[in-house]
Design a protein around this motif. Structure first.
Motif, PDB file in Angstrom:
ATOM      1  N   MET A 108      11.635  -7.999   6.163  1.00  0.00           N
ATOM      2  CA  MET A 108      10.228  -9.457   6.331  1.00  0.00           C
ATOM      3  C   MET A 108       9.414  -9.342   5.528  1.00  0.00           C
ATOM      4  O   MET A 108       8.809 -10.606   5.393  1.00  0.00           O
ATOM      5  N   TRP A 109       8.818  -8.384   4.823  1.00  0.00           N
ATOM      6  CA  TRP A 109       7.393  -8.109   4.167  1.00  0.00           C
ATOM      7  C   TRP A 109       7.720  -8.936   2.603  1.00  0.00           C
ATOM      8  O   TRP A 109       6.756  -9.785   1.775  1.00  0.00           O
ATOM      9  N   SER A 110       8.808  -9.098   2.325  1.00  0.00           N
ATOM     10  CA  SER A 110       9.421 -10.114   1.077  1.00  0.00           C
ATOM     11  C   SER A 110      10.083 -11.489   1.175  1.00  0.00           C
ATOM     12  O   SER A 110       9.988 -11.908   0.505  1.00  0.00           O
ATOM     13  N   HIS A 111      10.301 -11.613   2.536  1.00  0.00           N
ATOM     14  CA  HIS A 111      10.400 -13.079   3.169  1.00  0.00           C
ATOM     15  C   HIS A 111       9.697 -14.147   3.133  1.00  0.00           C
ATOM     16  O   HIS A 111       8.548 -13.733   3.157  1.00  0.00           O
ATOM     17  N   PRO A 112       9.477 -15.401   2.441  1.00  0.00           N
ATOM     18  CA  PRO A 112       8.223 -16.466   2.667  1.00  0.00           C
ATOM     19  C   PRO A 112       8.280 -16.662   3.977  1.00  0.00           C
ATOM     20  O   PRO A 112       8.756 -16.243   5.320  1.00  0.00           O
ATOM     21  N   GLY A 113       6.684 -16.447   4.237  1.00  0.00           N
ATOM     22  CA  GLY A 113       6.139 -16.099   5.347  1.00  0.00           C
ATOM     23  C   GLY A 113       4.554 -15.043   5.321  1.00  0.00           C
ATOM     24  O   GLY A 113       5.326 -13.677   5.045  1.00  0.00           O
ATOM     25  N   LYS A 114       4.318 -15.291   6.824  1.00  0.00           N
ATOM     26  CA  LYS A 114       2.829 -14.269   6.370  1.00  0.00           C
ATOM     27  C   LYS A 114       3.549 -12.861   7.737  1.00  0.00           C
ATOM     28  O   LYS A 114       4.337 -13.546   8.120  1.00  0.00           O
ATOM     29  N   GLN A 115       3.362 -11.789   7.574  1.00  0.00           N
ATOM     30  CA  GLN A 115       3.754 -10.959   8.082  1.00  0.00           C
ATOM     31  C   GLN A 115       3.208  -9.999   9.258  1.00  0.00           C
ATOM     32  O   GLN A 115       1.290 -10.430   9.442  1.00  0.00           O
ATOM     33  N   LEU A 116       3.295 -10.056  10.793  1.00  0.00           N
ATOM     34  CA  LEU A 116       2.695  -9.937  11.952  1.00  0.00           C
ATOM     35  C   LEU A 116       3.386  -8.358  12.575  1.00  0.00           C
ATOM     36  O   LEU A 116       5.116  -8.675  13.151  1.00  0.00           O
ATOM     37  N   LEU A 117       3.064  -7.362  12.411  1.00  0.00           N
ATOM     38  CA  LEU A 117       3.710  -6.038  12.979  1.00  0.00           C
ATOM     39  C   LEU A 117       2.475  -5.483  14.789  1.00  0.00           C
ATOM     40  O   LEU A 117       1.415  -5.138  14.445  1.00  0.00           O
ATOM     41  N   PHE A 118       3.344  -5.352  15.436  1.00  0.00           N
ATOM     42  CA  PHE A 118       2.848  -4.741  16.997  1.00  0.00           C
ATOM     43  C   PHE A 118       2.008  -2.950  16.522  1.00  0.00           C
ATOM     44  O   PHE A 118       3.007  -2.766  16.149  1.00  0.00           O
ATOM     45  N   MET A 119       1.756  -2.868  17.150  1.00  0.00           N
ATOM     46  CA  MET A 119       0.824  -1.926  17.050  1.00  0.00           C
ATOM     47  C   MET A 119       1.960  -0.752  17.843  1.00  0.00           C
ATOM     48  O   MET A 119       2.740  -0.843  19.089  1.00  0.00           O
ATOM     49  N   LEU A 131       5.809   3.805   4.424  1.00  0.00           N
ATOM     50  CA  LEU A 131       6.686   2.747   3.879  1.00  0.00           C
ATOM     51  C   LEU A 131       5.842   1.887   3.956  1.00  0.00           C
ATOM     52  O   LEU A 131       5.287   1.162   3.251  1.00  0.00           O
ATOM     53  N   VAL A 132       4.864   1.362   5.961  1.00  0.00           N
ATOM     54  CA  VAL A 132       4.217  -0.066   5.558  1.00  0.00           C
ATOM     55  C   VAL A 132       2.945   0.352   5.179  1.00  0.00           C
ATOM     56  O   VAL A 132       2.972  -1.324   4.221  1.00  0.00           O
ATOM     57  N   ARG A 133       2.451   1.131   4.644  1.00  0.00           N
ATOM     58  CA  ARG A 133       1.656   1.417   4.247  1.00  0.00           C
ATOM     59  C   ARG A 133       1.474   0.687   3.096  1.00  0.00           C
ATOM     60  O   ARG A 133       0.838  -0.345   2.572  1.00  0.00           O
ATOM     61  N   ASP A 134       2.889   1.010   2.124  1.00  0.00           N
ATOM     62  CA  ASP A 134       2.824   1.174   0.940  1.00  0.00           C
ATOM     63  C   ASP A 134       3.847  -0.688   1.043  1.00  0.00           C
ATOM     64  O   ASP A 134       3.328  -0.623  -0.123  1.00  0.00           O
ATOM     65  N   LEU A 135       4.528  -0.470   1.706  1.00  0.00           N
ATOM     66  CA  LEU A 135       4.842  -2.563   2.033  1.00  0.00           C
ATOM     67  C   LEU A 135       3.355  -3.426   1.952  1.00  0.00           C
ATOM     68  O   LEU A 135       3.405  -4.405   1.037  1.00  0.00           O
ATOM     69  N   ASN A 136       2.033  -2.587   2.462  1.00  0.00           N
ATOM     70  CA  ASN A 136       1.158  -3.145   2.098  1.00  0.00           C
ATOM     71  C   ASN A 136       0.278  -3.653   1.105  1.00  0.00           C
ATOM     72  O   ASN A 136       0.061  -4.366  -0.163  1.00  0.00           O
ATOM     73  N   ALA A 137       0.277  -2.502   0.175  1.00  0.00           N
ATOM     74  CA  ALA A 137      -0.188  -2.098  -1.196  1.00  0.00           C
ATOM     75  C   ALA A 137       0.733  -2.773  -1.735  1.00  0.00           C
ATOM     76  O   ALA A 137      -0.414  -3.823  -2.431  1.00  0.00           O
ATOM     77  N   VAL A 138       1.961  -3.342  -1.977  1.00  0.00           N
ATOM     78  CA  VAL A 138       2.846  -4.047  -3.352  1.00  0.00           C
ATOM     79  C   VAL A 138       2.455  -4.941  -3.216  1.00  0.00           C
ATOM     80  O   VAL A 138       2.116  -5.980  -3.794  1.00  0.00           O
ATOM     81  N   TYR A 139       2.618  -5.938  -1.452  1.00  0.00           N
ATOM     82  CA  TYR A 139       2.350  -6.967  -1.156  1.00  0.00           C
ATOM     83  C   TYR A 139       1.189  -7.752  -1.199  1.00  0.00           C
ATOM     84  O   TYR A 139       1.328  -8.589  -2.234  1.00  0.00           O
ATOM     85  N   ARG A 140      -0.258  -6.785  -1.142  1.00  0.00           N
ATOM     86  CA  ARG A 140      -1.296  -7.747  -1.494  1.00  0.00           C
ATOM     87  C   ARG A 140      -1.589  -7.887  -3.285  1.00  0.00           C
ATOM     88  O   ARG A 140      -2.360  -8.494  -3.534  1.00  0.00           O
ATOM     89  N   ALA A 141      -0.635  -6.688  -4.069  1.00  0.00           N
ATOM     90  CA  ALA A 141      -0.776  -6.810  -4.844  1.00  0.00           C
ATOM     91  C   ALA A 141       0.072  -7.380  -6.454  1.00  0.00           C
ATOM     92  O   ALA A 141      -0.173  -7.821  -7.276  1.00  0.00           O
ATOM     93  N   THR A 142       0.853  -8.135  -5.368  1.00  0.00           N
ATOM     94  CA  THR A 142       2.141  -8.785  -6.269  1.00  0.00           C
ATOM     95  C   THR A 142       1.851 -10.629  -5.601  1.00  0.00           C
ATOM     96  O   THR A 142       2.381 -11.266  -4.252  1.00  0.00           O
ATOM     97  N   PRO A 143       1.161 -11.362  -6.543  1.00  0.00           N
ATOM     98  CA  PRO A 143       1.187 -12.535  -5.946  1.00  0.00           C
ATOM     99  C   PRO A 143       2.458 -13.520  -4.959  1.00  0.00           C
ATOM    100  O   PRO A 143       2.483 -14.837  -4.467  1.00  0.00           O
ATOM    101  N   ALA A 144       3.188 -13.627  -5.849  1.00  0.00           N
ATOM    102  CA  ALA A 144       4.857 -13.572  -6.070  1.00  0.00           C
ATOM    103  C   ALA A 144       5.514 -13.561  -4.364  1.00  0.00           C
ATOM    104  O   ALA A 144       6.254 -14.322  -3.459  1.00  0.00           O
ATOM    105  N   LEU A 145       4.901 -12.509  -3.685  1.00  0.00           N
ATOM    106  CA  LEU A 145       4.956 -12.955  -1.839  1.00  0.00           C
ATOM    107  C   LEU A 145       4.426 -13.180  -0.968  1.00  0.00           C
ATOM    108  O   LEU A 145       4.833 -13.414  -0.128  1.00  0.00           O
ATOM    109  N   TRP A 146       2.967 -13.385  -1.178  1.00  0.00           N
ATOM    110  CA  TRP A 146       2.597 -14.548  -0.819  1.00  0.00           C
ATOM    111  C   TRP A 146       1.925 -15.833  -1.569  1.00  0.00           C
ATOM    112  O   TRP A 146       1.595 -17.011  -0.476  1.00  0.00           O
ATOM    113  N   GLN A 147       1.678 -16.524  -2.871  1.00  0.00           N
ATOM    114  CA  GLN A 147       1.305 -17.279  -3.042  1.00  0.00           C
ATOM    115  C   GLN A 147       2.342 -19.164  -2.610  1.00  0.00           C
ATOM    116  O   GLN A 147       1.114 -20.145  -2.755  1.00  0.00           O
TER     117      GLN A 147
END
Length: 735
Positions: free
Chosen positions: A567-578, A615-631
């Protein structure tokens, strides 16, 4: 307006020289019944032959006197709470009223000596349906008017015969405070001197069929805590500390920025916490996990807690369950100072039928359509808004602006858009009428959504609007000037349903559902998408995310980890419920919220749940630091399949690219076996690939099957070890 004992002298001064002219029976009857359109013409002070007539309506008063220059002159009782008298004066003077009750006395300015406190420009904009700051014109506004402090009450009730203010200090009897009609606008107005913040009030409506009833203020900016239903006079005194956030939130378009959302139901995230307590805990938690935004399920006032906020009665009032409006401002401010954006669920599709709220507000259909077939929402037992009525559309457009401007909200996720767009939504033949062109589209709702989006984007730079739209309606995120609805993002409900369907099958059966994980890329660039795993997917028997998975406890968690990596690598933004960020097994409960005890040291599986959260913490960390995943989320050149048809292996692999062409390779193995030496043909001139995230890492509770060393392509092929039920991300190796 509280009664107080006074020690002023007995009435003295000029005695009325003549008896006040009697009101006509019709005027008197309408005034006392609360059905007069112009009480200011009857009450207050007016020139008459022989002087100035003073007339006051004070039910239950023992006596009423006019005070001029410190001298009191008694008015005669005309019965039914009316008092009047004529003083031999040439002009209307400055005066107050001295009112004596059995329980005490008070001296107050006469509300009926004041000119309207609402200007012609406001009335013009209201009539046109273009008042973009409607909350400053309607409702209860503390102010100084003609040199006197008080509160201006205004309400739109065009079908009413009369409207009166009823409040806690009148014991909810509106008799003494009838409002005046301001003509064709349908607005009623009254300035009440001495009334200030904290006053509880309602409007007493006299409908054209002769009924009287109390209504909460549709524009109330503060409400009593349910089950109480009165509106409260309020003004903001909050001093914001988020200037830097507000100055820069529009720097990067949201579809070209990292956007990872944690969805929260505020009252149940930590049950018992109020806005200010949540402000100390929630931003810190969200920031630690690396989410860019928090999305709040509706915070506008709603009477039924079990509706989760989706049946709104107070569209302009943050729920009093958690504190005051300024307390909510403090919460938003705290999020901004922590670097967290705040998105709010907004519900313009419908409203409940509570008899004290918007339903048949002035005795007739007003906010809802007059046609019962169109007014009734068939699914939710509520009314739909009349989007064709300019004043109703204005009420909603201004409400969207209100949350953005008054509370610095960064985004509005608009609920149930599909139910607005289709005339036949959940309706059978004969229960709806086609539009003017014979179609099923609601043209008025389309116009409303376009107007709302265009207005919000013009007035609030950096704000994003997000559509929860579950159909294939075209152009949801296309600009309004090209015929689109104008949303910034849209929830990808198709991806959500398809991917959850796939992942809920046993791995041995997944090959028959392989297309459910690839089909989303057929339409991935038709809109600007958010990938939502929302509250709707973890309630009502749908099960929490980890409980949707097959296999034993280890396999269930592995499936969740692999799915989140996909999900975090698929094109599109992410949303996860508490609660899903730490793999809670139970469905969400509005009463109890997330099962935080699963993370406690004393719980035997706490490490398992912490592993998913890590894992969720690390997914977000790598995601935010990697423009390929959101730009390049919305650009086809930002994605390329590597493995799309390996159904028998349950393997998916693709490349993501940033604007400069820098890649990230994502590989998901949704089978429970290790695949050694798995060959992938990867285009490009990358010298070596380095594993940057692996959901099977032992830190997350995985089996520890990794690719620890850089992997060099041979003739374009890379050979990887794919861990079981896992997603692996690789990036070009930089020695």
């Amino acid at each position: 307006m509280a009664l107080r004992d006074t020690s002023t002298p007995e009435p003295s001064g000029p005695v009325p020289s003549t008896t006040a002219p009697a009101l006509s029976p019709e005027d008197r009857g309408r005034l006392l019944a609360g059905a007069h359109h112009d009480p200011h013409a009857l009450l207050g002070a007016h020139p008459v032959p022989g002087g100035i007539v003073f007339r006051a309506l004070r039910p239950f008063a023992r006596s009423v006197s006019v005070v001029i220059g410190g001298q009191r002159t008694a008015l005669a009782s005309d019965g039914d709470g009316l008092f009047s008298g004529v003083l031999p004066l040439d002009a209307v003077p400055e005066y107050t009223l001295h009112v004596a009750y059995d329980g005490g006395e008070q001296e107050t300015h006469d509300p009926y000596r004041f000119l309207p406190a609402l200007g012609e420009l406001d009335l013009h904009l209201i009539r046109e349906g273009r008042h973009e700051q409607l909350w400053q014109a309607l409702g209860a506004q503390p102010m100084t008017h003609q040199g006197v402090t008080g509160t201006r009450f205004t309400v739109w009730a065009p079908n009413a015969q009369g409207v009166r203010v009823a409040a806690d200090f009148t014991y909810w009897d509106g008799t003494q405070f009838p409002m005046r009609s301001l003509g064709a606008s349908g607005v009623w107005e009254l300035f009440l001197p001495g009334v200030g913040e904290g006053t509880a009030y309602k409007f007493e409506i006299h409908s054209r069929d002769g009924h009287r009833f109390l209504k909460a203020d549709p524009m109330a900016r503060r409400a009593e805590e349910p089950p109480n239903t009165a509106s409260i006079v309020t003004a903001s005194h909050y001093e914001w500390g988020d200037a830097e956030w507000m100055a820069h939130r529009a720097d990067t378009p949201v579809h070209e920025a990292p956007f990872s959302v944690y969805e929260v139901h505020l009252p149940s995230w930590r049950p018992g916490m109020d806005y200010r307590q949540l402000a100390e805990e929630l931003p810190k938690y969200v920031r630690d996990l690396g989410f860019t935004h928090v999305e709040l399920m509706p915070v506008a006032e709603h009477p039924f807690h079990g509706s989760w906020g989706y049946q709104v009665t107070g569209f302009y009032a943050p729920t009093a369950r958690l504190g005051s409006p300024d307390d909510f401002r403090y919460f938003v401010d705290s999020c901004h100072r922590a670097g967290i954006g705040v998105i709010m669920d907004w519900v313009p599709a419908h409203f409940p039928k509570d008899d004290w709220a918007l339903a048949r507000f002035d005795g007739d259909p007003l906010y809802e359509p007059g046609d019962d077939r169109r007014a009734e929402h068939p699914d939710w037992g509520t009314y739909e808004f009349d989007f064709a009525r300019t004043e109703v559309r204005n009420f909603l457009v201004a409400n969207a602006v209100y949350w953005c401007e008054e509370f610095h909200i960064d985004g509005l996720r608009v609920d149930a858009v599909a139910s607005m767009l289709y005339l036949d939504y959940s309706r059978e033949d004969g229960q709806w009428e086609p539009n003017a062109y014979g179609g099923r589209e609601d043209l008025a709702a389309m116009g409303f959504l376009q107007e709302m989006n265009a207005t919000v984007y013009r007035r609030a730079p950096g704000v994003v609007t997000i559509a929860e739209e579950s159909t294939a309606w075209g152009g949801v995120t296309r600009p309004t000037d090209t015929g689109g609805l104008g949303f910034g993002l849209k929830w990808n409900m198709g991806w959500m349903h398809d991917s959850l369907e796939y992942i809920s099958h046993e791995p041995v059966h997944r090959k028959y559902h392989h297309h459910e994980m690839t089909f989303s890329m057929v339409y991935a660039y038709s809109e600007n998408y958010v990938l939502p795993i929302s509250h709707d997917e973890v309630v009502h028997g749908k099960q929490a995310l980890v409980s949707k998975m097959q296999g034993d406890w280890w396999q269930r968690r592995a499936n969740v980890r692999a799915y989140l990596g996909f999900m975090w690598s698929h094109p599109g933004k992410q949303l996860l419920f508490m609660g899903q960020e730490f793999a809670q097994g139970a469905e969400w409960s509005v009463e109890h919220g997330p099962e935080w005890w699963l993370l406690d040291d004393g719980y035997h599986s706490a490490g398992d749940h912490r592993g998913v959260r890590d894992l969720v913490r690390d997914l977000n960390a790598v995601y935010r630091a990697t423009p390929a995943l959101w730009q390049c989320d919305t650009r086809p050149d930002g994605f390329r399949w590597v493995v799309v048809d390996s159904a028998d292996d349950n393997v998916f692999a693709f490349l993501r690219y940033d604007a400069e062409g820098n890649p990230l390779l994502a590989v998901s193995n949704f089978s429970p076996v290790v695949r050694h030496d798995y060959a992938l043909w990867v285009p490009g001139d990358v010298v070596a690939w380095q594993e940057t995230l692996n959901t099977d890492d032992t830190r997350y509770g995985g089996s520890g099957v990794t690719n620890p060393d850089p992997v060099k392509p041979e003739d374009g092929w890379v050979r990887l070890t794919l861990p079981p039920l896992a997603t692996v991300w690789l990036m070009p190796f930089a020695p």
